[in-house]
Design an enzyme around this catalytic site. Structure first.
Site, PDB file in Angstrom:
ATOM      1  N   ARG A  59       1.125  -0.506  -0.028  1.00  0.00           N
ATOM      2  CA  ARG A  59      -0.017   0.447   0.134  1.00  0.00           C
ATOM      3  C   ARG A  59       1.081   1.026  -0.089  1.00  0.00           C
ATOM      4  NH1 ARG A  59      -1.849   1.528   4.167  1.00  0.00           N
ATOM      5  NH2 ARG A  59      -2.256  -0.291   5.667  1.00  0.00           N
ATOM      6  N   TYR A 113     -16.005  16.927 -16.645  1.00  0.00           N
ATOM      7  CA  TYR A 113     -16.365  15.461 -16.792  1.00  0.00           C
ATOM      8  C   TYR A 113     -17.520  14.367 -16.008  1.00  0.00           C
ATOM      9  CZ  TYR A 113     -15.553   9.499 -17.411  1.00  0.00           C
ATOM     10  OH  TYR A 113     -15.749   8.611 -17.466  1.00  0.00           O
ATOM     11  N   ASP A 186      -7.155  17.967 -14.941  1.00  0.00           N
ATOM     12  CA  ASP A 186      -7.165  17.012 -15.711  1.00  0.00           C
ATOM     13  C   ASP A 186      -6.530  16.763 -16.548  1.00  0.00           C
ATOM     14  OD1 ASP A 186      -8.260  14.481 -17.114  1.00  0.00           O
ATOM     15  OD2 ASP A 186     -10.166  14.646 -15.865  1.00  0.00           O
ATOM     16  N   LYS A 211      -7.333   5.558 -20.675  1.00  0.00           N
ATOM     17  CA  LYS A 211      -7.685   5.739 -22.010  1.00  0.00           C
ATOM     18  C   LYS A 211      -6.293   6.343 -22.937  1.00  0.00           C
ATOM     19  CE  LYS A 211     -11.541   6.561 -19.903  1.00  0.00           C
ATOM     20  NZ  LYS A 211     -11.609   8.001 -19.270  1.00  0.00           N
TER      21      LYS A 211
HETATM   22  C1  LIG Z   1     -12.331   8.225 -18.129  1.00  0.00           C
HETATM   23  C2  LIG Z   1     -12.018   9.812 -17.732  1.00  0.00           C
HETATM   24  C3  LIG Z   1     -11.950  10.437 -16.533  1.00  0.00           C
HETATM   25  C4  LIG Z   1     -12.155   9.298 -15.222  1.00  0.00           C
HETATM   26  O1  LIG Z   1     -10.815   8.026 -15.449  1.00  0.00           O
HETATM   27  P1  LIG Z   1     -11.508   6.453 -15.171  1.00  0.00           P
HETATM   28  O2  LIG Z   1     -10.285   5.982 -15.298  1.00  0.00           O
HETATM   29  O3  LIG Z   1     -13.093   6.007 -15.560  1.00  0.00           O
HETATM   30  O4  LIG Z   1     -11.954   6.530 -13.419  1.00  0.00           O
HETATM   31  C5  LIG Z   1     -11.772  11.185 -15.617  1.00  0.00           C
HETATM   32  N1  LIG Z   1     -11.642  12.710 -16.567  1.00  0.00           N
HETATM   33  C6  LIG Z   1     -11.188  12.716 -17.965  1.00  0.00           C
HETATM   34  C7  LIG Z   1     -11.751  13.339 -17.831  1.00  0.00           C
HETATM   35  C8  LIG Z   1     -11.990  11.413 -18.149  1.00  0.00           C
HETATM   36  O5  LIG Z   1     -11.910  10.817 -19.651  1.00  0.00           O
END
Ligand SMILES: *Cc1c(COP(=O)(O)O)cnc(C)c1O
Length: 400
Positions: A59, A113, A186, A211
């Site tokens: 952890r 998001y 983000d 992604k």
């Molecule tokens: C997909 C996404 C998230 C969340 O990510 P997960 O891996 O699905 O938890 C957060 N911000 C953006 C811009 C995203 O495209």
């Protein structure tokens, strides 16, 4: 490794090939052990204390995750990173770390998001983090909101979903620096090939590695990259709350990242070609793509993004010709032969998503309308296939 200048080169070499004896594995192994011991117990003591670099308990970190963290921190120009079990856990960890020693007030971009808006309103607000939303494409409004609410931190995305607005990160970063406000960015849609937020005043950069970075549709993961002064907050929060990525996913992500700059370059070029074809298509009412001259943030994208790269996301509105939006969109999606009508983005395959039934389903129709997300809007994540094949499949499905 000395000359690690180019991002393409760093993506292949950073983090890997740690010497443990007289031999060196070419790629980082998957370390599954949950605990570690040393020849001298004093070293274990120092590992727990943080004065000796080395694993103690999973952890607190493990060597596979650490290799990935070093790699992404290097690509973003950060001083460290923390790999998390999902993008959402990375967003949450970054916000909590940013507010550790600050006023628990967050100034958030209107365009976020869907799951992030949900987390802010349904989890963090009840837990005592007050959130105010403002249009981050309007720096004067951000400046006024900072003065009015005195937030401990700001939260924004580099390219918004699904309208693909590009906020003026450089101006926002300047406001954050001047007012001593933490800036959480983000950057999932832009990736470090297109934009590196730490260079523009961000203190935390977040990715859903699910992604583009992992890129093959087989890993759920997230990562937070940060500046030296913020890393202790991140690490102690992670130890206390346990949001870490598993070593198998860390390995897969690292494998994906080696080809991420190649894939992303191709995806960005395919997106330029696809956006052009869609804009000329008789069944398409409107195209949102930051590389198009008619995009409201074309100048901001040209100023902030790497030359010729605009990301690989497009959204567009389909002409309804009397049909109800939902039926028209379903007909289009059901007619696709190669493009995959699935939920994610950033993968090697081109994917199409209908925000109304998926990413923005949880939002009330009124909230969607206020954000400008029309019922005839679809979102396209452009993959690495041949551009002409992507365009041909979209064309035949639009005519269906
Ligand atoms: C997909 C996404 C998230 C969340 O990510 P997960 O891996 O699905 O938890 C957060 N911000 C953006 C811009 C995203 O495209």
């Amino acid at each position: 490794m000395e000359a690690k200048v180019n991002l393409h080169t760093r993506a292949v070499h950073s983090g890997d090939r740690k010497r443990t004896g007289s031999w060196v594995p070419v790629t980082t192994p998957i370390h599954t052990a949950t605990s570690y011991f040393y020849d001298d117990v004093g070293d274990l003591d120092r590992s727990f204390e943080g004065t000796l670099i080395g694993p103690s308990y999973a952890r607190h970190g493990n060597p596979t995750n650490e290799a990935l963290e070093e790699l992404i921190a290097d690509l973003e120009g950060g001083s460290g990173a923390l790999a998390c079990a999902s993008g959402m856990s990375a967003v949450q960890l970054a916000i909590l770390a940013a507010l550790t020693d600050r006023r628990r007030v967050l100034l958030a971009a209107n365009d976020l998001y869907g799951a992030t808006i949900n987390m802010l309103m349904k989890v963090l607000e009840p837990a005592g983090i007050e959130t105010h939303f403002v249009d981050f494409n309007d720096p004067a409004a951000v400046e006024a909101a900072v003065a009015a609410h005195k937030p401990g931190a700001m939260l924004m995305e580099t390219i918004s979903n699904p309208l693909l607005r590009v906020a003026p990160l450089d101006r926002i970063g300047e406001i954050a620096k001047r007012t001593d406000t933490q800036l959480v960015v983000d950057s999932t849609f832009s990736t470090p090939l297109v934009l590196r937020p730490l260079e523009h005043g961000a203190t935390f950069v977040v990715h859903s590695v699910t992604k583009y970075l992992a890129g093959h549709g087989d890993v759920l993961g997230g990562i937070v990259v940060s500046t030296p002064d913020q890393m202790p907050f991140l690490r102690s929060l992670a130890k206390a709350t346990g949001p870490l990525l598993g070593p198998f996913e860390a390995y897969l992500t690292m494998r994906g990242v080696k080809t991420f700059p190649l894939r992303m370059e191709r995806q960005c070029a395919n997106a330029v070609a696809t956006a052009k074809a869609l804009a000329a298509h008789p069944s398409v009412e409107k195209v949102n793509f930051p590389g198009n001259a008619d995009h409201p943030d074309a100048a901001t994208a040209a100023r902030l993004f790497a030359p010729g790269l605009f990301g690989a996301m497009i959204s567009f509105q389909i002409r309804e010709n009397g049909a109800a939006s939902r039926d028209r969109i379903f007909r289009f999606m059901n007619a696709l032969k190669m493009v995959v009508p699935a939920t994610s983005l950033g993968d090697v395959q081109t994917m199409v998503l209908y925000p109304v039934i998926s990413s923005h389903r949880e939002l009330a129709p009124k909230h969607r309308a206020r954000l400008g997300i029309q019922d005839n809007l679809v979102r396209l994540s452009v993959g690495i296939e041949a551009a002409e094949d992507i365009i041909a499949d979209l064309d035949q499905a639009l005519r269906a």
